[in-house]
Motif scaffolding. Structure first.
Motif, short mmCIF file in Angstrom:
data_model
loop_
_atom_site.label_atom_id
_atom_site.label_comp_id
_atom_site.label_asym_id
_atom_site.label_seq_id
_atom_site.Cartn_x
_atom_site.Cartn_y
_atom_site.Cartn_z
N TRP A 49 0.84 -1.19 0.00
CA TRP A 49 0.00 0.00 0.00
C TRP A 49 0.88 1.24 0.00
O TRP A 49 1.96 1.24 0.57
CB TRP A 49 -0.92 0.01 1.22
CG TRP A 49 -1.98 -1.04 1.17
CD1 TRP A 49 -2.06 -2.17 1.93
CD2 TRP A 49 -3.11 -1.06 0.31
NE1 TRP A 49 -3.17 -2.89 1.58
CE2 TRP A 49 -3.84 -2.23 0.59
CE3 TRP A 49 -3.59 -0.21 -0.69
CZ2 TRP A 49 -5.01 -2.58 -0.09
CZ3 TRP A 49 -4.76 -0.55 -1.35
CH2 TRP A 49 -5.46 -1.71 -1.05
N LEU A 50 0.37 2.32 -0.60
CA LEU A 50 1.08 3.59 -0.65
C LEU A 50 0.32 4.66 0.15
O LEU A 50 -0.84 4.45 0.51
CB LEU A 50 1.19 4.07 -2.11
CG LEU A 50 2.04 3.21 -3.03
CD1 LEU A 50 1.90 3.70 -4.47
CD2 LEU A 50 3.50 3.24 -2.58
N ASP A 51 0.96 5.77 0.35
CA ASP A 51 0.32 6.97 0.93
C ASP A 51 -0.25 6.71 2.32
O ASP A 51 -1.26 7.32 2.70
CB ASP A 51 -0.78 7.50 0.01
CG ASP A 51 -0.32 7.69 -1.43
OD1 ASP A 51 0.83 8.15 -1.62
OD2 ASP A 51 -1.09 7.34 -2.35
N GLY A 52 0.32 5.78 3.06
CA GLY A 52 -0.15 5.50 4.41
C GLY A 52 -1.38 4.61 4.48
O GLY A 52 -1.89 4.35 5.57
N ALA A 53 -1.87 4.14 3.34
CA ALA A 53 -3.03 3.24 3.35
C ALA A 53 -2.64 1.92 4.02
O ALA A 53 -1.53 1.44 3.86
CB ALA A 53 -3.52 2.97 1.94
N ALA A 54 -3.57 1.37 4.79
CA ALA A 54 -3.32 0.11 5.48
C ALA A 54 -4.24 -1.00 4.96
O ALA A 54 -4.15 -2.13 5.40
CB ALA A 54 -3.53 0.27 6.98
N LEU A 58 -11.63 3.02 -1.60
CA LEU A 58 -11.75 3.68 -2.88
C LEU A 58 -10.71 4.78 -3.00
O LEU A 58 -10.56 5.60 -2.09
CB LEU A 58 -13.16 4.25 -3.03
CG LEU A 58 -13.55 4.72 -4.43
CD1 LEU A 58 -13.50 3.58 -5.43
CD2 LEU A 58 -14.95 5.32 -4.40
N GLY A 59 -9.95 4.78 -4.08
CA GLY A 59 -8.91 5.77 -4.30
C GLY A 59 -7.55 5.41 -3.73
O GLY A 59 -6.56 6.07 -4.06
N ALA A 60 -7.47 4.39 -2.87
CA ALA A 60 -6.17 3.98 -2.31
C ALA A 60 -5.27 3.50 -3.45
O ALA A 60 -5.74 3.02 -4.48
CB ALA A 60 -6.36 2.89 -1.27
N ARG A 61 -3.97 3.64 -3.22
CA ARG A 61 -2.99 3.21 -4.23
C ARG A 61 -2.06 2.17 -3.64
O ARG A 61 -1.78 2.18 -2.44
CB ARG A 61 -2.16 4.40 -4.70
CG ARG A 61 -2.96 5.48 -5.38
CD ARG A 61 -2.13 6.67 -5.88
NE ARG A 61 -0.96 6.98 -5.07
CZ ARG A 61 0.27 7.13 -5.55
NH1 ARG A 61 0.53 7.02 -6.82
NH2 ARG A 61 1.27 7.42 -4.74
N PHE A 62 -1.57 1.28 -4.53
CA PHE A 62 -0.56 0.32 -4.11
C PHE A 62 0.39 0.03 -5.27
O PHE A 62 0.04 0.22 -6.43
CB PHE A 62 -1.19 -0.97 -3.57
CG PHE A 62 -2.05 -1.74 -4.54
CD1 PHE A 62 -1.50 -2.75 -5.34
CD2 PHE A 62 -3.40 -1.49 -4.64
CE1 PHE A 62 -2.30 -3.48 -6.21
CE2 PHE A 62 -4.21 -2.22 -5.51
CZ PHE A 62 -3.65 -3.22 -6.30
N THR A 63 1.59 -0.40 -4.91
CA THR A 63 2.55 -0.80 -5.93
C THR A 63 2.54 -2.31 -6.05
O THR A 63 2.25 -3.02 -5.08
CB THR A 63 3.98 -0.35 -5.61
OG1 THR A 63 4.38 -0.94 -4.36
CG2 THR A 63 4.09 1.15 -5.54
N GLY A 64 2.87 -2.77 -7.23
CA GLY A 64 3.03 -4.19 -7.46
C GLY A 64 4.29 -4.42 -8.27
O GLY A 64 4.57 -3.69 -9.22
#
Length: 178
Positions: A49-54, A58-64
């Motif tokens: 997860w990015l931007d502090g998302a746990a 909706l709208g959360a971002r993650f890297t893969g």
């Protein structure tokens, strides 16, 4: 998967489903745990997860980070475009308005368990597959077909692993981490 003759610009899709003997809430805890997915995938190597998302929102971002024998290694940023616990979880890869791919899990209560569907659509944005097509434009339909067959095999394996986790002895610990 049958030959469709699809081209990348057609936005070709693959969908696979399975029935899982566990409630949607338990299955949701697994499918929405992006950090679990690399354990279940032959191609996805890591997700975060990015931007502090746990967790999913909706709208959360993650890297893969992914790897493929023919396509090499790559890293993408995905955007959650649908998050309806415990019914649907979808993300667009790279640009949410013009994604290189869109992935979606759909969970439906059925016969005391869950009908789990995983779906993917290629494009319309550029991807690593676009580069292969540009190198061999005369083989575009075959390139797309081969990739869709790979997705179908990989999704089938992922759904099988999710089913095993949700129905197995480790189901409670797997869902608790989500």
């Amino acid at each position: 998967m049958e030959w469709t003759g699809a081209r990348y610009a057609d936005g070709p899709t693959v969908e696979v489903d399975t029935w899982i003997g566990a409630p949607p809430e338990r299955v949701w805890g697994l499918v929405s745990d992006i950090e679990l997915m690399p354990e279940l995938s032959g191609e996805l190597q890591a997700a975060q997860w990015l931007d502090g998302a746990a967790g999913p929102a909706l709208g959360a971002r993650f890297t893969g980070s992914s790897a493929h024998e023919a396509l090499g290694e790559w890293r993408t940023t995905s955007h959650v475009v649908e998050c309806v616990p415990p019914r649907a979880f979808a993300w667009a890869v790279e640009d949410p308005e013009h994604p290189s791919a869109t992935w979606r899990f759909t969970l439906t209560p059925e016969d005391g368990g869950t009908r789990l569907r995983q779906w993917v659509r290629l494009g319309p944005g550029r991807s690593g597959l676009s580069q292969a097509i540009e190198r061999m434009p005369e083989k575009e339909q075959k390139i797309v077909h081969v990739r869709l067959r790979e997705f179908e095999r990989n999704i089938t394996a992922t759904l099988g692993a999710l089913k095993e986790r949700a129905e197995g002895a480790g189901a409670a610990s797997g869902a608790a981490g989500a």
